[in-house]
Scaffold this active site. Structure first.
Site, PDB file in Angstrom:
ATOM      1  N   CYS A 109       7.796  26.102   4.352  1.00  0.00           N
ATOM      2  CA  CYS A 109       7.092  26.615   5.072  1.00  0.00           C
ATOM      3  C   CYS A 109       7.003  26.745   6.293  1.00  0.00           C
ATOM      4  O   CYS A 109       7.664  27.843   6.714  1.00  0.00           O
ATOM      5  CB  CYS A 109       5.534  25.768   4.939  1.00  0.00           C
ATOM      6  SG  CYS A 109       4.364  26.453   4.935  1.00  0.00           S
ATOM      7  N   HIS A 205       4.900  22.418   0.488  1.00  0.00           N
ATOM      8  CA  HIS A 205       5.393  21.154   0.782  1.00  0.00           C
ATOM      9  C   HIS A 205       5.627  20.500  -0.358  1.00  0.00           C
ATOM     10  O   HIS A 205       5.291  20.914  -1.526  1.00  0.00           O
ATOM     11  CB  HIS A 205       4.669  20.063   1.658  1.00  0.00           C
ATOM     12  CG  HIS A 205       4.227  22.025   2.880  1.00  0.00           C
ATOM     13  ND1 HIS A 205       4.503  21.353   4.038  1.00  0.00           N
ATOM     14  CD2 HIS A 205       2.855  22.629   3.137  1.00  0.00           C
ATOM     15  CE1 HIS A 205       4.566  22.568   5.039  1.00  0.00           C
ATOM     16  NE2 HIS A 205       3.498  23.023   4.240  1.00  0.00           N
TER      17      HIS A 205
HETATM   18  N1  GLN Z   1       1.820  28.284  11.283  1.00  0.00           N
HETATM   19  C1  GLN Z   1       2.356  28.390   9.296  1.00  0.00           C
HETATM   20  C2  GLN Z   1       1.289  28.507   9.559  1.00  0.00           C
HETATM   21  O1  GLN Z   1       0.221  28.349   9.389  1.00  0.00           O
HETATM   22  C3  GLN Z   1       2.982  27.524   8.617  1.00  0.00           C
HETATM   23  C4  GLN Z   1       1.979  25.860   8.390  1.00  0.00           C
HETATM   24  C5  GLN Z   1       2.899  24.854   7.578  1.00  0.00           C
HETATM   25  O2  GLN Z   1       4.229  24.569   8.048  1.00  0.00           O
HETATM   26  N2  GLN Z   1       2.246  24.660   7.108  1.00  0.00           N
HETATM   27  O3  GLN Z   1       1.349  29.699   8.164  1.00  0.00           O
END
Ligand code: GLN
Length: 253
Positions: A109, A205
């Protein structure tokens, strides 16, 4: 069935001289939704095969050891991504060289986005990436949240996504997976994640490797083959891991 420890005894002896170094990048700043579980899954699955694992936690200001075999990075809020941006850029050249040399990397992510060229947040802030992966990300209006199911060359992967970023792969890029359930890279083109050499990026995740043991083993296999020219990974009893996989698949969140 014999317990896991007994069944792997012989293999442990054969692998006794094998060792891998795992670097966990930014474990403080970039670690949400249990991403540290990926490190633990690799550690335990290697140990059960008698492969010694050394873990190095690499934060802002720390250097990545030259003899690194696997690098993992997790997700983070936009703020966390801004915090590590400058430090990550100082590591860009080394990470590019390592990627070209086949070092195994798994970026989830927020770190996946920053392994691309850039992430522009929904507020319009540009967070520069290192461009190991041929993609760019732009923050969208809605968050994409929920359990995900993907079809990959390594079998079915289940994960959990929570991001507003919309990632577009370059035309020449190879996606990691096809979306079966969820949004993946952008909710539009049916792609999820990206792969270049042994560098894998994904929105999953979960933690991903705990619920997808075959993918964890694929990463260990790639790292061992790169280092030793061969990899022998005994089959493990993955009943519990497969139950976690099935449960995640059956629930929308
Ligand atoms: N900040 C990024 C987004 O919202 C990554 C979020 C995350 O790592 N879950 O796209």
């Amino acid at each position: 069935m014999k317990p896991r420890e007994q069944r792997t005894e012989n293999r442990e002896q054969r692998n006794a001289k094998q060792a891998l170094t795992i670097v966990h990048l930014y474990p403080k700043e970039m670690n949400i939704y249990g991403d540290t579980g990926n490190r633990l899954a690799l550690q335990r699955r290697a140990a059960w095969r008698g492969v010694a694992i050394q873990v190095k936690l690499v934060g802002v200001g720390d250097s990545i050891p030259g003899e690194t075999d696997i690098i993992i990075g997790g997700g983070g809020q936009d703020a966390g991504q801004s915090t590590i941006q400058d430090d990550l850029l100082t590591k860009a050249e080394q990470l590019h060289t390592m990627a070209q040399n086949g070092v195994v990397m798994l970026m989830i992510c927020g770190m996946y986005q920053l392994f691309g060229r850039a992430f522009t947040t929904s507020e319009g802030t540009l967070i520069k990436g290192i461009g190991v992966l041929p993609l760019e990300t732009v923050g969208g209006e809605t968050r994409m949240i929920g359990n995900t199911v993907y079809d990959t060359p390594f079998g079915e992967l289940v994960g959990y996504e929570n991001h507003s970023g919309l990632t577009m792969l370059d035309d020449t890029a190879t996606a990691l997976a096809k979306v079966v359930q969820g949004d993946g890279n952008n909710g539009q083109d049916g792609t999820e994640g990206c792969r270049v050499n042994n560098v894998f990026g994904t929105y999953s995740h979960g933690p991903l490797l705990v619920k997808n043991p075959q993918f964890a083993d694929e990463l260990l296999r790639l790292a061992l083959e790169r280092k030793y020219g061969h990899a022998e990974l005994a089959l493990l009893d993955d009943t519990i891991e497969q139950a976690a996989h099935a449960t995640a698949k059956s629930r929308p969140r």
